[in-house]
Scaffold this motif. Structure first.
Motif, PDB file in Angstrom:
ATOM      1  N   VAL A  77      60.153   5.363   1.463  1.00 23.52           N
ATOM      2  CA  VAL A  77      59.817   6.504   2.320  1.00 23.52           C
ATOM      3  C   VAL A  77      60.765   6.510   3.504  1.00 23.52           C
ATOM      4  O   VAL A  77      60.961   5.484   4.163  1.00 23.52           O
ATOM      5  N   VAL A  78      61.350   7.663   3.768  1.00 21.30           N
ATOM      6  CA  VAL A  78      62.260   7.842   4.895  1.00 21.30           C
ATOM      7  C   VAL A  78      61.503   8.400   6.096  1.00 21.30           C
ATOM      8  O   VAL A  78      61.717   7.974   7.226  1.00 21.30           O
ATOM      9  N   SER A  79      60.595   9.354   5.845  1.00 20.61           N
ATOM     10  CA  SER A  79      59.818   9.965   6.932  1.00 20.61           C
ATOM     11  C   SER A  79      58.645  10.747   6.355  1.00 20.61           C
ATOM     12  O   SER A  79      58.590  11.015   5.159  1.00 20.61           O
ATOM     13  N   GLY A  80      57.710  11.084   7.246  1.00 19.64           N
ATOM     14  CA  GLY A  80      56.610  11.960   6.874  1.00 19.64           C
ATOM     15  C   GLY A  80      55.285  11.291   6.590  1.00 19.64           C
ATOM     16  O   GLY A  80      54.277  11.962   6.399  1.00 19.64           O
ATOM     17  N   VAL A  81      55.251   9.969   6.553  1.00 24.32           N
ATOM     18  CA  VAL A  81      54.019   9.216   6.311  1.00 24.32           C
ATOM     19  C   VAL A  81      53.942   8.138   7.387  1.00 24.32           C
ATOM     20  O   VAL A  81      54.952   7.499   7.683  1.00 24.32           O
ATOM     21  N   PRO A  82      52.769   7.928   7.976  1.00 20.22           N
ATOM     22  CA  PRO A  82      52.665   6.944   9.063  1.00 20.22           C
ATOM     23  C   PRO A  82      52.670   5.491   8.571  1.00 20.22           C
ATOM     24  O   PRO A  82      51.692   4.764   8.703  1.00 20.22           O
ATOM     25  N   VAL A  83      53.805   5.107   7.951  1.00 19.81           N
ATOM     26  CA  VAL A  83      53.966   3.751   7.433  1.00 19.81           C
ATOM     27  C   VAL A  83      55.362   3.241   7.784  1.00 19.81           C
ATOM     28  O   VAL A  83      56.269   4.006   8.086  1.00 19.81           O
TER      29      VAL A  83
END
Length: 141
Positions: A77-83
């Motif tokens: 994941v590069v962006s868009g999820v709080p991880v």
């Protein structure tokens, strides 16, 4: 972390082609549109491809970081999820007239105490994707 295993009645080459056709994921999950920008190598879905899962105003971006046809694809994941440090690996093994898709994911929650909820949400999304891949391969769509 979470992991799953799916038996698919189709040859491994077919399963790899379907599971790496990123635009198809829009039919199997919560995103209304999935596009690839930039394209990877080989174009469009290979190493370095960034797939953009669009749900209304939200976009989750994932980059293909592992590409070994017809056996393995990995993404982060590069962006868009709080991880942080989200990474998944999809590995295909042949088993007679079936292909076994093993999908494993690891991540660290950005907000302490939310890991259990994020795991449930991501497992739910992956379950939809796995079912879609299996259906497309077995039904020939």
């Amino acid at each position: 972390s979470f992991a799953s295993e799916t038996r698919i009645r189709a040859p491994r080459d077919r399963v790899f082609a379907v599971m790496t056709d990123h635009a198809r994921y829009a039919a199997w999950g919560p995103s209304r549109r999935v596009d690839v920008d930039p394209e990877g190598d080989p174009a469009p879905n290979g190493l370095g491809a960034v797939r953009n899962f669009r749900s209304g105003p939200l976009t989750t971006r994932e980059e293909v970081v592992g590409w070994e046809p017809p056996v393995r694809m990995a993404y982060q994941v590069v962006s868009g999820v709080p991880v942080r440090d989200y990474r998944s690996e999809m590995v295909l093994d042949e088993d007679g007239d079936h292909t076994v898709l093993r999908w494993s994911s690891t991540f660290r929650p950005l907000i302490p105490g939310t890991g259990w909820l994020l795991e449930r949400l991501m497992t739910w999304a992956v379950d939809g994707f796995r079912a879609g891949i299996r259906h497309a391969c077995e039904e020939g769509s």
